[in-house]
Design an enzyme around this catalytic site. Structure first.
Site, PDB file in Angstrom:
ATOM      1  N   MET A  35       0.822  -1.210   0.000  1.00 19.52           N
ATOM      2  CA  MET A  35       0.000   0.000   0.000  1.00 19.52           C
ATOM      3  C   MET A  35       0.860   1.265   0.000  1.00 19.52           C
ATOM      4  O   MET A  35       2.039   1.235   0.342  1.00 19.52           O
ATOM      5  CB  MET A  35      -0.973   0.005   1.174  1.00 19.52           C
ATOM      6  CG  MET A  35      -0.368  -0.129   2.545  1.00 19.52           C
ATOM      7  SD  MET A  35      -1.606  -0.469   3.843  1.00 19.52           S
ATOM      8  CE  MET A  35      -2.162  -2.108   3.425  1.00 19.52           C
ATOM      9  N   CYS A  36       0.233   2.361  -0.428  1.00 20.52           N
ATOM     10  CA  CYS A  36       0.889   3.666  -0.441  1.00 20.52           C
ATOM     11  C   CYS A  36       2.096   3.637  -1.380  1.00 20.52           C
ATOM     12  O   CYS A  36       1.974   3.272  -2.537  1.00 20.52           O
ATOM     13  CB  CYS A  36       1.251   4.061   0.990  1.00 20.52           C
ATOM     14  SG  CYS A  36       1.725   5.780   1.223  1.00 20.52           S
ATOM     15  N   ILE A  37       3.285   3.977  -0.898  1.00 17.78           N
ATOM     16  CA  ILE A  37       4.492   4.020  -1.717  1.00 17.78           C
ATOM     17  C   ILE A  37       5.139   2.641  -1.871  1.00 17.78           C
ATOM     18  O   ILE A  37       5.979   2.432  -2.764  1.00 17.78           O
ATOM     19  CB  ILE A  37       5.511   5.022  -1.111  1.00 17.78           C
ATOM     20  CG1 ILE A  37       6.665   5.322  -2.082  1.00 17.78           C
ATOM     21  CG2 ILE A  37       6.062   4.490   0.214  1.00 17.78           C
ATOM     22  CD1 ILE A  37       6.246   5.969  -3.382  1.00 17.78           C
TER      23      ILE A  37
ATOM     24  N   THR B 104      -2.935  -0.856  -3.198  1.00 14.25           N
ATOM     25  CA  THR B 104      -3.934   0.207  -3.004  1.00 14.25           C
ATOM     26  C   THR B 104      -3.214   1.512  -2.688  1.00 14.25           C
ATOM     27  O   THR B 104      -2.142   1.497  -2.069  1.00 14.25           O
ATOM     28  CB  THR B 104      -4.924  -0.164  -1.876  1.00 14.25           C
ATOM     29  OG1 THR B 104      -6.030   0.763  -1.883  1.00 14.25           O
ATOM     30  CG2 THR B 104      -4.271  -0.120  -0.505  1.00 14.25           C
TER      31      THR B 104
END
Length: 217
Positions: free
Chosen positions: A134-136, A189
């Site tokens: 998720m994220c980076i 995501t």
């Protein structure tokens, strides 16, 4: 009971794991009646950021010790993670991913990835076990998985170009949704790459955890 590894990178969005993302992941796993097993590298973190001012602080901290704050002390060194003992793996975001689990923050497409993390992910992938990022965190995938992976970091075109140059396939995705690479069993995501609130982040993270668990054989 299924066991899912959760890899943390410190404690705090600017120099470690994104706390909301990590806690939402642990909550979603608990609600699914799955045992979360937390790991973090036992090494110094790149630097310490004052999360009130955003300024760098003149002190040293350890990634495992800081991550233990989120895990309430129930955490193991990443070097001890064994893929055979896990049904799936999830890596929350935060700049610790780009600073402590890799040096993506400074080197971009030329980055290296923590050797223990890379080996764990490769072993999970080889065993056809699902992995969530998720994220980076998805930005590290092209450095770890030899096949081209469909992934999302939200809708940042500049970052998308870097990932494309690394060999990944970035996909634009809204904050409350996921991108699934079925062949590689990888779910991603955007989370706080796009989220404006903890509720927005939660919707995508809940979907990611659900899909990762659905992909467990």
């Amino acid at each position: 009971m299924k066991q899912v590894g959760v890899v943390l990178s410190g404690c705090g969005v600017y120099d470690g794991a994104e706390i909301h993302e990590a806690v939402l992941t642990l909550l979603a796993l608990d609600r699914a009646r799955v045992k979360a097993v937390c790991f973090a590298p036992d090494k110094p973190q790149l630097h310490v950021i004052n999360h009130l001012s955003g300024e760098k602080m003149s002190e040293d901290r350890n990634v495992l010790i800081e991550s233990a704050r989120i895990a309430r002390g129930d955490i193991q060194p990443l070097s001890q993670a064994v893929s055979a003992q896990l049904d799936a793996l999830i890596i929350p975001g935060g700049l610790g991913v780009a600073k402590n689990l890799s040096n993506f923050a400074s080197q971009g497409a030329e980055c290296w990835v923590d050797k223990n993390l890379a080996e764990l992910i490769r072993q999970m992938h080889k065993a056809h076990k699902p992995i969530g990022f998720m994220c980076i965190a998805p930005a590290l995938l092209p450095k770890i998985i030899p096949q081209q992976v469909r992934l999302t970091i939200g809708n940042d075109p500049d970052l998308g170009e870097v990932i494309d140059a690394m060999g990944g396939e970035p996909v634009v995705c809204p904050v409350d949704d996921i991108v699934v690479d079925i062949e590689n069993k990888i779910v991603t995501t955007p989370a706080y790459m796009l989220a404006q609130s903890i509720g927005e982040a939660a919707r995508g993270i809940d979907k990611l955890v659900t899909r990762v668990l659905d992909l467990v054989e």
